[in-house]
Enzyme design. Structure first.
Site, PDB file in Angstrom:
ATOM      1  N   ASN A 162      36.397  15.110  33.635  1.00 22.53           N
ATOM      2  CA  ASN A 162      37.150  15.387  34.855  1.00 22.53           C
ATOM      3  C   ASN A 162      37.700  16.818  34.858  1.00 22.53           C
ATOM      4  OD1 ASN A 162      39.411  15.357  36.866  1.00 22.53           O
ATOM      5  ND2 ASN A 162      38.804  13.226  37.090  1.00 22.53           N
ATOM      6  N   MET A 163      38.659  17.115  33.972  1.00 26.44           N
ATOM      7  CA  MET A 163      39.329  18.407  34.010  1.00 26.44           C
ATOM      8  C   MET A 163      39.490  18.951  32.599  1.00 26.44           C
ATOM      9  SD  MET A 163      43.142  19.270  35.545  1.00 26.44           S
ATOM     10  CE  MET A 163      42.736  18.544  37.131  1.00 26.44           C
ATOM     11  N   GLN A 216      36.830  10.566  30.534  1.00 30.87           N
ATOM     12  CA  GLN A 216      37.689  11.343  29.643  1.00 30.87           C
ATOM     13  C   GLN A 216      38.056  12.689  30.282  1.00 30.87           C
ATOM     14  OE1 GLN A 216      35.434  12.558  26.091  1.00 30.87           O
ATOM     15  NE2 GLN A 216      33.584  11.955  27.184  1.00 30.87           N
ATOM     16  N   ARG A 217      38.943  13.446  29.576  1.00 27.02           N
ATOM     17  CA  ARG A 217      39.391  14.780  30.013  1.00 27.02           C
ATOM     18  C   ARG A 217      40.077  14.716  31.373  1.00 27.02           C
ATOM     19  NH1 ARG A 217      34.302  18.783  28.438  1.00 27.02           N
ATOM     20  NH2 ARG A 217      34.245  18.265  26.212  1.00 27.02           N
ATOM     21  N   VAL A 218      41.222  14.057  31.398  1.00 23.16           N
ATOM     22  CA  VAL A 218      41.924  13.870  32.673  1.00 23.16           C
ATOM     23  C   VAL A 218      43.400  14.288  32.552  1.00 23.16           C
ATOM     24  CG1 VAL A 218      42.111  12.319  34.641  1.00 23.16           C
ATOM     25  CG2 VAL A 218      40.452  11.794  32.872  1.00 23.16           C
TER      26      VAL A 218
END
Length: 261
Positions: free
Chosen positions: A102-103, A131-133
């Site tokens: 995501n981010m 993942q990566r939020v």
């Protein structure tokens, strides 16, 4: 209005892209911000980007970069990245949904230039990313008043001395799940500091703190600029209706915001 971009959309300093008043969708290529300042991306969708993130901020983009009311999903790499020494970036009121990443705030363990990175992640609606939020490296990430609905491996992650202050968010997984990438026997990088303050954990969500060093809070330029928090009991309704592209919902969302401030 749909704009198909054939080449990467390079955004220069002192530029605003604003889709207010229409339903604007950009497809095909990412928006790229390299070494810029004073840029606003507002009220449009950018999705389905192959090979890249939807919005990529990098190489020392400093001060007054604001990504607001942007909708993005299903891009190959991720949705928004802020890397390589970019400082004072705000990502707010966005609707972000991706099958995997995501981010990303800080791209590499070797990018020590990101020690000065400061990013505010405010009042976004995050949906069903693995993942990566976000995932943060080195710098300071203020994650405040967001609504997380379902995630995979983890929601919030950090490495190499990242400082993540998580404040007044709502976490609602489909099944009981950890917010941070912690599990019994976890032996990965635990040098990040990740703290939870005033978060609402629903449906069995659990938040395990990482406390490598005391959390340091950089000052906002003025107290007035500190993000105002909406009550967590109304946050999910607000963001499901009003995060991302506003289109013709501006007045309705403005009334909702004033009611719950």
């Amino acid at each position: 209005m749909e704009i198909k971009v054939s080449y990467q959309l390079w955004v220069h300093s002192n530029t605003t892209i604003d889709g207010q008043g229409v339903s604007l969708r950009i497809i095909g290529q990412p928006a790229v911000l390299e070494r810029v300042r004073s840029v606003i991306l507002h009220n449009f969708e950018i999705s389905g980007v192959p090979k890249y993130d939807s919005v990529h901020v990098f190489d020392g983009s400093t001060s007054m970069v604001w990504i607001d009311h942007v909708t993005s999903g299903e891009s190959e790499e991720g949705l928004i990245s802020v890397v390589q020494g970019s400082i004072d970036v705000t990502i707010s009121n966005c609707h972000l949904r991706n099958h995997n990443f995501n981010m990303l705030l800080g791209a590499s363990d070797g990018d020590t230039v990101d020690k000065n990175t400061r990013v505010t992640v405010y009042r976004n609606f995050f949906v069903s990313s693995k993942q990566r939020v976000p995932h943060c490296r080195w710098g300071y990430c203020h994650v405040v008043n967001n609504y997380y609905k379902n995630w995979g491996f983890y929601a919030l992650g950090g490495r190499v001395n990242a400082q993540i202050y998580c404040e007044s968010n709502v976490f609602e997984p489909q099944t009981p799940k950890e917010v941070t990438p912690w599990f019994r026997g976890f032996n990965g990088d635990r040098t990040a500091t990740i703290e939870s303050h005033g978060d609402l954990l629903l449906n069995g969500a659990k938040f395990t703190w990482f406390n490598h060093t005391p959390l340091h809070h950089p000052d906002y330029v003025k107290d007035l600029y500190y993000p105002p928090s909406y009550p967590t009991n109304h946050l999910a309704t607000m963001l499901q209706n009003c995060a991302g592209v506003l289109g013709f919902k501006l007045n309705t969302c403005f009334r909702m915001a004033r009611k719950w401030e």
